[in-house]
Write a protein that holds these residues in place. Structure first.
Motif, PDB file in Angstrom:
ATOM      1  N   CYS A  12       3.392  -3.045   1.860  1.00  0.00           N
ATOM      2  CA  CYS A  12       4.154  -1.900   1.957  1.00  0.00           C
ATOM      3  C   CYS A  12       3.500  -1.105   3.170  1.00  0.00           C
ATOM      4  CB  CYS A  12       4.420  -0.912   0.629  1.00  0.00           C
ATOM      5  SG  CYS A  12       5.332   0.608   0.993  1.00  0.00           S
ATOM      6  N   CYS A  14       3.766   7.096  -4.622  1.00  0.00           N
ATOM      7  CA  CYS A  14       3.563   5.822  -5.320  1.00  0.00           C
ATOM      8  C   CYS A  14       2.546   6.041  -6.452  1.00  0.00           C
ATOM      9  CB  CYS A  14       3.751   4.713  -4.520  1.00  0.00           C
ATOM     10  SG  CYS A  14       5.242   4.473  -3.454  1.00  0.00           S
ATOM     11  N   CYS A  18       1.626  -0.906  -2.732  1.00  0.00           N
ATOM     12  CA  CYS A  18       1.738  -2.368  -2.898  1.00  0.00           C
ATOM     13  C   CYS A  18       0.900  -2.921  -1.716  1.00  0.00           C
ATOM     14  CB  CYS A  18       3.154  -2.634  -3.196  1.00  0.00           C
ATOM     15  SG  CYS A  18       3.910  -1.918  -4.424  1.00  0.00           S
TER      16      CYS A  18
END
Ligand code: SF4
Length: 421
Positions: free
Chosen positions: A26, A19, A23
């Motif tokens: 997450c 990624c 986040c």
């Protein structure tokens, strides 16, 4: 169970563990990408595909993550060419998850050229402040722009992922996001309540008392989701999933798991395999644009899972790959699969899991279909659990099957747990 030992598996999941940044909420296995490691991962994944290709004839393929759309053109081309060489292309449904910040026209064209026909876009919110709150890297403008790029590239099956009950999200903000998302006219919608997973920044903030969870508001938001999506022409087919029917047809009976094909294959077409004992009368119809790959999970079908942390379920054995990209690469560079654990499930235990998964779907379980898939009869082996759920108002006997009620779907996890053995 239904699988034949000599049959090829029809469903393939591939995990892309990178990624742009993590986040706040997450707990999936992913890490910030670095060019060199991504290239190494791509080479290892190709090796893993080579190791399982003989056992695969995918009807559904799903690249999840992580952020698959983060891979660059060259990396995608390497993977897709390998899949072509290994005869793994041509799936009926081929999905790639994407982040709106990483969608580009040239990537879309390449994906389309190799048969990708579905994109799932992680929108989460259309409120700028909430996107920031969640630690997302994209803006609302990027969502609209990327959606437009997808449409121009010819993607006519797009899913939007939305989240609700985000800290500081009001009902008004949720309504606005929902209405704007409906106006985009996607074919599919997935919407989940924020979950506070251990070891995530959001969980730590909750523990530190920075905000409180408002369960009542979360329930109202869920009701609003169902009402708005239904008004917009979606049909809910699972707790968190809504789909339209394809323009050409209304509903399709795709409830049964995707059954393996005989090995070697008798035919090369991608038409769905059928099972001689499938009785259409017991297969409730669901929207034709429902995610076939996920329906296969919920209906207890088999699938291979490739990539770091991916799980697979084939011939009664559940496997899990190492959730460590370095280790994953090392193992494959030495020519072996990077499997951390293998678990052989007893038929009863697996049947219990299949019962639990299937109850997530609005249609629940037609008794005969459950019996065909698992060789167990819900009416005998889970009779008392079903009665308890009916007494609680969470479920009902419907014709020749059993399904959760509207109220029961809200508590599906608790209901499902009762079926586990
Ligand atoms: S983009 Fe998806 S997988 Fe990556 S950190 Fe965010 S939620 Fe997790």
């Amino acid at each position: 169970m239904q699988e034949l030992s000599s049959a090829r598996v029809r469903s393939l999941y591939i995990h892309v563990p990178f990624c742009a940044q993590k986040c706040e909420y997450c707990a999936f296995y992913s890490e910030a990408s670095s060019g060199e490691l991504v290239n190494r991962y791509v080479a290892a994944l190709v090796r893993e595909l080579e190791l399982v290709a003989e056992d695969l004839k995918p009807k559904t393929i799903f690249f999840g993550g992580g952020t698959p759309s983060l891979l660059n053109l060259r990396q995608w081309e390497t993977i897709l060419r390998a899949m072509e060489r290994l005869n793994l292309l041509g799936a009926e449904e081929f999905t790639i998850e994407s982040n709106p910040a990483t969608v580009s026209a040239d990537k879309c064209k390449l994906l389309r050229d190799f048969g990708v026909n579905r994109v799932s876009m992680g929108v989460q919110s259309l409120d700028e402040k909430l996107l920031d709150r969640l630690g997302r890297i994209h803006s609302r403008a990027m969502v609209f722009k990327s959606f437009d790029i997808l449409r121009r590239a010819g993607f006519d099956n797009v899913n939007l992922d939305l989240m609700f009950a985000i800290p500081t999200q009001t009902m008004e903000i949720w309504r606005e996001t929902l209405n704007e998302a409906m106006a985009m006219q996607s074919e599919h919608l997935s919407s989940y309540e924020v979950i506070y997973e251990d070891d995530t920044p959001l969980f730590q903030q909750l523990q530190a008392g920075e905000f409180a969870v408002d369960e009542e508001l979360a329930c109202t938001m869920y009701e609003e989701l169902i009402a708005t999506a239904t008004r917009a022409g979606f049909r809910q087919y699972e707790i968190a999933n809504f789909a339209r029917a394809a323009k050409s047809g209304a509903l399709s009976p795709i409830h049964p798991p995707i059954l393996p094909v005989t090995h070697p294959p008798i035919q090369q077409s991608n038409t769905p395999s059928s099972h001689p004992s499938t009785n259409p009368a017991t297969s409730c119809s669901i929207p034709s644009l429902a995610c076939k790959h996920n329906v296969n999970y919920w209906r207890g079908g088999s699938y291979h899972g490739l990539g770091p942390s991916a799980t697979g379920y084939v011939r009664g054995v559940r496997t899990k790959n190492w959730a460590n990209t370095q280790l994953y690469c090392e193992q494959l560079e030495q020519g072996r699969r990077a499997i951390e654990s293998r678990e052989e499930l007893s038929p009863l235990r697996r049947a219990g899991e299949i019962a639990a998964f299937g109850l997530r779907m609005n249609a629940g379980w037609p008794f005969e279909e459950f019996q065909r898939v698992t060789q167990f009869d819900l009416r005998c082996d889970w009779e008392s659990e079903m009665r308890q759920l009916v007494e609680r108002g969470w479920a009902r006997f419907a014709g020749d099957g059993f399904q959760l009620t509207h109220q029961g779907l809200r508590f599906a996890d608790a209901a499902a747990e009762m079926f586990l053995r």
